[in-house]
Motif scaffolding. Structure first.
Motif, short mmCIF file in Angstrom:
data_model
loop_
_atom_site.label_atom_id
_atom_site.label_comp_id
_atom_site.label_asym_id
_atom_site.label_seq_id
_atom_site.Cartn_x
_atom_site.Cartn_y
_atom_site.Cartn_z
N THR A 1 12.48 -1.99 16.25
CA THR A 1 13.57 -2.54 15.41
C THR A 1 14.96 -2.13 15.92
O THR A 1 15.10 -1.12 16.61
CB THR A 1 13.39 -2.06 13.96
OG1 THR A 1 13.19 -0.65 13.98
CG2 THR A 1 12.20 -2.74 13.31
N THR B 1 16.54 -8.27 25.37
CA THR B 1 15.39 -7.36 25.26
C THR B 1 14.14 -8.13 24.83
O THR B 1 13.05 -7.84 25.31
CB THR B 1 15.70 -6.23 24.26
OG1 THR B 1 16.95 -5.66 24.56
CG2 THR B 1 14.63 -5.15 24.30
N LEU C 1 15.37 -12.60 17.26
CA LEU C 1 16.41 -12.26 18.25
C LEU C 1 17.82 -12.59 17.78
O LEU C 1 18.06 -12.75 16.59
CB LEU C 1 16.05 -12.94 19.57
CG LEU C 1 14.60 -12.69 20.05
CD1 LEU C 1 14.30 -13.43 21.33
CD2 LEU C 1 14.32 -11.20 20.20
N GLU D 1 26.69 -13.95 21.77
CA GLU D 1 26.70 -13.12 20.56
C GLU D 1 27.57 -11.89 20.80
O GLU D 1 27.38 -11.17 21.78
CB GLU D 1 25.27 -12.69 20.23
CG GLU D 1 25.17 -11.95 18.92
CD GLU D 1 23.75 -11.48 18.62
OE1 GLU D 1 23.10 -10.95 19.54
OE2 GLU D 1 23.31 -11.63 17.48
#
Ligand code: NAP
Length: 508
Positions: free
Chosen positions: A173, A255, A274, A406
């Motif tokens: 997480t 990732t 994501l 982002e």
């Protein structure tokens, strides 16, 4: 009440969040097989309070051996333990006890989350802790009804299906909603009878460690839930481990790609939640007051560190100037500061690397992409915390990095459009597809546009509303799989078919 964009009053020392809430967590230890244990690795990471820049504690950097030990504990609990074999209603009783323990320790957990992330204490209480309790109660209730079906067959047989747990689930997480994003995986995975190894983000491990103790206290058997702390390498050990049956991952798209590729080597199912770059469309017929208020919340909530943040504002040309002026004024007067103050709406970014990333994106947009700064664009002074002013960028091209990438901070781009078709094209025009929103008083338009937006969630005349009963997830490069709602249980179960021959009646 602080109504301007500066850090609320106190010098960093007096604004420091009390560290004692983390004192009871043994620094550098891991939680395995129902107990704290030392990490085999000597390396530790410091955990920093982002509101002050001060070190709170240290966490172990679990290595391959640590990960193998945690996986072995989870494996044994799954292969020979009671948890996967007990009726769902019995697991439900334990998960209801977890929810009750979280209620009892709500203030402590909220303070831990705020210390670790810098998010306002009010937000930790009202969103993170409340949602965590809801998640455990919701999946406890659903644990009663995890069942199969019977099928009609041509040959004489009884054919039925069973929904069974997958085995050992690894949950990995990010830092922005540490407890909630852990529990969106833990609650359905445990409810379905899986056992788990959890790796929280290295920057924000505190609530995961405390939760491990509470799960144990509630009666989750030894080995059924384990926590390893550490960075990306620790995560990779988990993803590669042949005894792990499923990866539940939330994090960046970069990732996520790597995790999905590594998991493919051992053919593990993966859910990847994501990144996003969500468009928020304001049509000329929208109620301006509510559209402006929602548009500010959309990009500043949780200091913009929200995967579904509405960071691209698209406004129909006749109301463009008014809406942008309203959003800019709202963003410029929002109270930013001490997370412990009840007046604070926005805390700091989660750490130095996040601050550096946001600054880099904004500086590049202004210097290289011709963006005009309407608000913000600077670190807030007079503090060692990682505070950044809510920022509005105009004159940005659809292909500019500020529009396409982002940023994961309180940064908004604004773009005008003329027609509904153009709005849809701009909204869908990035690699991401996590969320989208629109503001209109035309009900037909609301449904028409909602259908055409390529996003896992669409908000109409609001932004950011979520519920544990409603599935959440992405399309395109925002990932696949769904969390929350009954849909999430499907991500943690597999179907087995049982076919039983029915012998003909010997007497007949
Ligand atoms: P990140 O860098 O991708 O990290 C996420 C988790 O993966 C962390 O625990 C990280 O460990 C771990 N990790 C890093 N490299 C790994 C590897 N090679 N193998 C296995 N695990 C690895 O993401 P972040 O910066 O923490 O979080 C922000 C991102 O998450 C944003 O893109 C945001 O949009 C996304 N997000 C998505 C959702 C959603 O539901 N779609 C929700 C929240 C956030 P370390 O932290 O210890 O490096």
């Amino acid at each position: 009440m602080n109504t301007t964009n500066h850090v609320d009053g106190h010098p960093p020392e007096s604004a420091a969040i009390p560290a004692q809430n983390s004192d009871r967590l043994p620094p550098g230890q891991l939680f395995m097989d129902g107990a704290w244990c030392d990490s085999r690795a000597s390396q530790r990471r410091t955990v920093v309070n982002p509101a002050t820049g001060l070190v709170i504690t240290t966490a172990a950097e679990a290595d391959a051996e640590d990960v193998s030990a945690a996986v072995a504990a989870a494996r044994q609990a799954f292969d020979t333990g009671a948890w996967p074999r007990m009726p769902g209603r019995e697991r439900a009783r334990t998960l209801f006890r977890v929810a009750e323990l979280i209620r009892t320790h709500a203030d402590e957990l909220a303070m831990l989350e705020t210390t670790d992330t810098g998010k306002p204490l009010q937000l930790s209480k009202m969103v993170d802790i409340t949602t965590t309790i809801d998640l455990f109660e919701y999946y406890a209730a659903l644990a009663w009804s995890i069942d199969g079906a019977t099928r009609q067959t041509a040959a004489p047989m009884l054919a039925y299906t069973r929904r069974e747990p997958l085995g050992v689930v690894a949950a990995i997480t990010p830092f922005n909603f540490p407890l909630v994003l852990s529990v969106t995986k833990i609650a359905p995975a445990l409810a379905a009878g899986n056992t788990m190894v959890h790796k929280p983000a290295d920057e924000t491990p505190l609530t995961a460690l405390r939760l491990a103790e509470l799960l144990h206290e509630a009666g989750v058997p030894d080995g059924a839930f384990n926590v390893v702390t550490g960075g990306g390498k620790t995560g990779e050990h988990l993803v590669r481990h042949p005894q792990v049956d499923k990866i539940a991952f939330t994090g960046s798209t970069t990732t996520g790609r790597r995790v999905a590729a590594l998991a493919a080597e051992t053919v593990k199912p993966v859910t990847v939640e994501l990144g996003g770059k969500s468009a928020n469309i304001v049509f000329a017929d929208a109620d301006p007051v509510s559209a402006i208020a929602a548009s500010v919340t959309a990009f500043v909530f949780n200091t913009g560190q929200f995967c579904a943040a509405g960071t691209r504002l698209l406004v129909q040309r006749p109301v463009f100037d008014d809406v942008v002026a309203g959003v800019t004024a709202g963003a410029s007067t929002i109270p930013v500061g001490d997370p412990l103050s009840p007046h604070t709406v926005i805390g700091p970014l989660a750490g130095q690397r996040h601050l550096d990333k946001v600054r880099h994106h904004v500086d590049r947009a202004v210097r290289e992409q011709g963006a005009t700064l309407l608000a913000g664009g600077e670190r807030l002074a007079d503090t060692d915390g990682y505070f950044y002013a809510p920022t509005v960028l105009a004159d940005v091209d659809q292909h500019a990095a500020a529009v396409q990438e982002e940023i994961f901070g309180p940064v908004l781009t604004v773009q005008p459009f003329d027609t509904e078709e153009e709005a849809i094209m701009l909204a869908n025009g990035t690699a991401y597809g996590l969320a989208a929103g629109l503001h209109t008083t035309d009900v037909s338009r609301a449904h028409r546009v909602a259908e055409r937006l390529r996003a896992g969630t669409v908000w109409v005349n609001t932004w950011g509303m979520l519920d544990v009963t409603v599935p959440f997830g992405g399309c395109k490069q925002s990932g696949y799989g769904r969390e929350q709602g009954p849909e999430a249980l499907a991500e943690y179960t597999q179907t087995k078919s049982v076919l039983v021959a029915v012998a003909p009646d010997a007497a007949g």
